[in-house]
Design an enzyme around this catalytic site. Structure first.
Site, PDB file in Angstrom:
ATOM      1  N   TYR A  74     -14.857  28.673  64.424  1.00 23.33           N
ATOM      2  CA  TYR A  74     -13.598  29.208  64.960  1.00 23.33           C
ATOM      3  C   TYR A  74     -12.963  28.242  65.969  1.00 23.33           C
ATOM      4  O   TYR A  74     -11.880  27.713  65.752  1.00 23.33           O
ATOM      5  CB  TYR A  74     -13.844  30.588  65.584  1.00 23.33           C
ATOM      6  N   ASP A 494       0.065  18.679  16.423  1.00 30.89           N
ATOM      7  CA  ASP A 494       0.599  17.661  17.336  1.00 30.89           C
ATOM      8  C   ASP A 494      -0.573  16.740  17.698  1.00 30.89           C
ATOM      9  O   ASP A 494      -1.738  17.108  17.514  1.00 30.89           O
ATOM     10  CB  ASP A 494       1.175  18.376  18.570  1.00 30.89           C
ATOM     11  N   TYR A 495      -0.286  15.549  18.225  1.00 28.84           N
ATOM     12  CA  TYR A 495      -1.387  14.622  18.496  1.00 28.84           C
ATOM     13  C   TYR A 495      -1.781  14.606  19.992  1.00 28.84           C
ATOM     14  O   TYR A 495      -2.796  15.193  20.361  1.00 28.84           O
ATOM     15  CB  TYR A 495      -1.010  13.210  18.007  1.00 28.84           C
TER      16      TYR A 495
END
Ligand code: GDG
Length: 723
Positions: A74, A494-495
């Site tokens: 703290y 997609d690649y």
């Protein structure tokens, strides 16, 4: 916690806490069916049971901290590392491994207490800089629970944040939340910048795409309980002399004796961020510069004790004592002392009396997340009079532009502004305050909390929708079944990002043997047509896949090559525009280190994956802006892909190209997989029965989602095993 526990001679006393967060949240806590988990301020070695019972009555659960925790966590990491760093006081920052370990340990303690109380919980709202690691700790244990996090202090610029050795852990800790809230847009912007630079995640306006989920970031300027302050102020004025608070009696008595006196109010926790010394020196300068006010103005300064265990706070206390002493020594007369200085906290009603009575409030923090005192002062003004002088470094200044805004480091400006405040005509005061009050009344603390919680609900809903799209084993089985029943199937794949991961240089993302095996197995089945559909150039695909038995579509649908055939243009197009656009792109390459141009037959692409992420993004926005006017009359369009800006002929996209392929022969089953938004064209053009799969967690019209290209490969391997 909203309450403080004090133990005196064995008796437990529970009182409301002082402080921005605690005060603000108190009203919120009562509105919801909620449990407040926090540290009570009591260390572990007292009679726990009694403390726990007392807290339970207030709807609170204590996280037990030891003396060591208090010192290292703290007073230590929280208040000697994060607090000064986030408030730009880097000269006070301590980097200490032991304190960092304690910070982690105590965040873990909080996570454990949360875990013990999770029954029936669907939302957790974590507050402030003491618990930056907690969101991630909770998320790991309870992935389905929705977590909000609000930071009450500033989030510093990346240049400052980067100096902390544990910066990545801290950012990751915060990203455990589903919604992250800040007081102002600037803090939000700084946080985004750190995320982009440290972790490289994609950011779309205010959403961060993590590998498995989306985190939303937004600003929610915290308000106050307006009515409580306003009504208390009204009530207080109705009191008979006997019932009035000592503070009010004293102020009124003094005004009777010296009716020309003006009271300037200053209230804060005693903290170096609040700019107390600057304020005192500016007041001193005011008295020197405008001696005619020396006997007419009193600075009422309330400094509330805070964090007395931290060295800088003790030093500051001595410094403030000294400066107050010096000014009072210099300007006091027998009857009058220019600064009334109180080092203590006052009961709420007295605080409101001070707000209500003092003609001017002087609030000059060097840095402040928000500053609620400024808002409370305005709320407590019942006759509309009063002038607020406010630092531009307080988050509150962003919403309170009708106040007199000053730079807290400019003492001369503050001194002159005090003079201006004293001279301000009453009508002007009322005009300014009416606008401020209207806004504070509307956007009060209740609204702040409900806005945050509503956003959290929305995030949760979206997450649920997104989760519903996850490709589960059950949905995979369903797809397999349809796949097996079909006699002719087309797979659009997609690649980059779908079949393979991204590389800094696109040339390095070559297919590996595993990928060839998967695609060969799939295309080896006579019932299948495998179509690789990509934005890549045809030369690269020719080299990688030219002799394979797949159909290839490149440049987003410009070129098509059937297995064993030649490249053909899907539609005739013109590329004469390229020279003009190329020179614009070159200008951007010169000014953006790491970026480069890729030239395809019918498009030009500016890549910035290797550039500084922030610079790259800014330049991309600039470039798009510039190109938009440039291509206005040319039949071109600008696409923004993953760290690329691409300029190509209009009307060509993966969707259209895919339809061309589908025209050849009736298809029983279509499966399409893609990762970026150029694939959304593909998903949208395909018939409804098509199975569409998005790679990644961002928004999509696809029917299913998978996490990454490895998952795609796993799925395709499974398909390849079927007949
Ligand atoms: C943190 C951020 C952000 C003060 N003296 C007395 C008293 N107070 C109450 C005020 C006010 C609160 O304390 C102070 O709030 P601030 O916002 O001004 O400042 P921090 O404590 O530093 O709070 C800050 C805030 O969190 C909220 O997000 O605005 O930037 O640093 O509510 O009324 N209350 C009573 N007696 C006092 O003597 N009863």
């Amino acid at each position: 916690m909203p309450v403080q526990v004090q133990i005196t001679e064995g008796n437990i006393e529970v009182t409301p806490s002082v402080g921005g967060l605690a005060t603000g949240m108190m009203s919120v806590n009562q509105t919801f069916d909620s449990l407040w988990i926090g540290w009570s301020g009591v260390v572990a070695d007292v009679n726990r049971k009694q403390v726990d019972i007392a807290l339970k009555k207030e709807g609170c659960v204590d996280v037990q901290l030891t003396h060591e925790d208090v010192e290292l966590y703290y007073e230590g990491f929280s208040n000697k590392t994060i607090w000064p760093l986030f408030h730009y006081f880097n000269q006070f920052v301590e980097f200490d491994e032991e304190k960092w370990q304690a910070y982690k340990r105590v965040n873990r303690k909080f996570a454990d207490v949360i875990a013990e109380n999770m029954e029936g919980v669907d939302k957790i709202w974590i507050h402030d800089y003491h618990l930056l690691l907690l969101p991630q700790m909770v998320k790991e244990k309870f992935p389905d629970v929705t977590i909000g996090f609000f930071l009450h202090i500033p989030f510093p610029s990346y240049e400052l944040f980067r100096i902390i050795p544990w910066r990545t852990e801290i950012i990751n800790g915060m990203l455990g939340a589903d919604l992250l809230g800040f007081h102002t847009f600037d803090y939000e912007r700084h946080f985004m910048s750190s995320v982009r630079r440290l972790l490289g995640y994609d950011i779309n306006i205010n959403e961060i795409s993590l590998p498995k989920r989306i985190v939303k970031v937004d600003n929610f300027p915290m308000g106050i309980d307006y009515d409580k302050f306003h009504e208390t102020a009204i009530e207080s004025q109705k009191h008979s002399i006997r019932d009035k608070s000592e503070v009010r009696k004293e102020l009124e008595r003094y005004s009777l004796l010296y009716p020309e006196t003006r009271f300037i109010l200053s209230i804060d926790r005693l903290d170096y961020t609040k700019g107390l010394i600057n304020r005192l020196e500016a007041f001193e300068l005011f008295l020197q510069k405008y001696p005619e006010y020396q006997e007419k103005v009193i600075l009422v300064m309330l400094a509330v004790p805070s964090r007395i265990g931290v060295d800088q706070y003790q030093q500051m206390k001595s410094e403030v004592d000294e400066v107050v002493g010096r000014i009072n020594g210099e300007f006091s007369t027998i009857n009058r002392t220019p600064i009334w200085y109180f080092f203590r906290s006052l009961p709420f009603e007295n605080l409101v009396d001070l707000y209500n009575y003092c003609e001017i409030a002087l609030i000059t923090p060097i840095r402040d997340g928000m500053n609620l005192v400024a808002k409370e002062y305005i709320a407590s003004k019942t006759d509309g009079r009063g002038v607020l002088i406010l630092s531009e470094m307080a988050g509150a200044s962003k919403e309170m532009s009708e106040a007199l805004i000053i730079n807290p480091n400019d003492k001369a400006q503050i001194a002159d502004t005090i003079k201006k405040a004293i001279d301000m005509p009453v009508e002007e005061q009322m005009e300014r305050n009416a606008i401020l009050q209207e806004r504070l009344k509307r956007y009060n603390v209740g609204k702040w909390a409900s806005d945050f919680l509503n956003s959290l609900d929305k995030v949760r809903l979206r997450e649920q929708k997104s989760l519903a799209k996850r490709l589960t084993p059950a949905s995979k089985n369903l797809i397999m079944k349809k796949y097996c029943q079909a006699d002719y199937r087309v797979l659009f794949l997609d690649y980059d990002g779908t079949l393979t991961g991204f590389k800094n240089n696109p040339k390095h993302a070559r297919p590996d043997q595993e990928l060839y095996d998967i695609l060969d197995n799939l295309s080896g089945n006579p019932k299948n047509k495998v179509v690789l559909i990509s934005g890549r150039d045809k030369e690269t695909f020719q080299e990688w896949f030219g002799n394979r038995s797949y159909t290839l579509i490149v440049e987003h649908g410009v070129w098509l090559k059937e297995a064993g055939g030649d490249w053909k243009m899907i539609e005739p197009i013109d590329d004469s525009w390229k020279d003009g656009i190329r020179s614009s792109l070159e200008f951007y390459v010169d000014r953006t280190p790491g970026s480069f141009i890729e030239e395809k037959s019918f498009s030009l692409v500016w890549h910035y994956r290797k550039s500084d992420p922030e610079l790259g993004l800014n330049r991309a926005i600039e470039l798009k802006d510039e190109l938009t006017s440039l291509v206005a009359n040319m039949n071109l369009e600008i696409l923004e892909g993953n760290k690329v800006v691409e300029i190509k002929n209009r009307g060509i996209n993966k969707g259209k190209a895919a339809l061309k392929v589908l025209q050849e022969k009736p298809t029983d089953q279509i499966i399409a997989v893609g990762d970026d938004w150029t694939d959304e064209f593909l998903f949208s053009e395909l018939p409804n029965e098509a199975i569409t799969i998005k790679v990644g967690m961002s928004q999509t019209i696809a029917g299913y989602k998978v996490e990454n290209f490895e998952e795609v490969r796993g799925f395709l391997k499974q398909l390849a095993c079927e007949q």
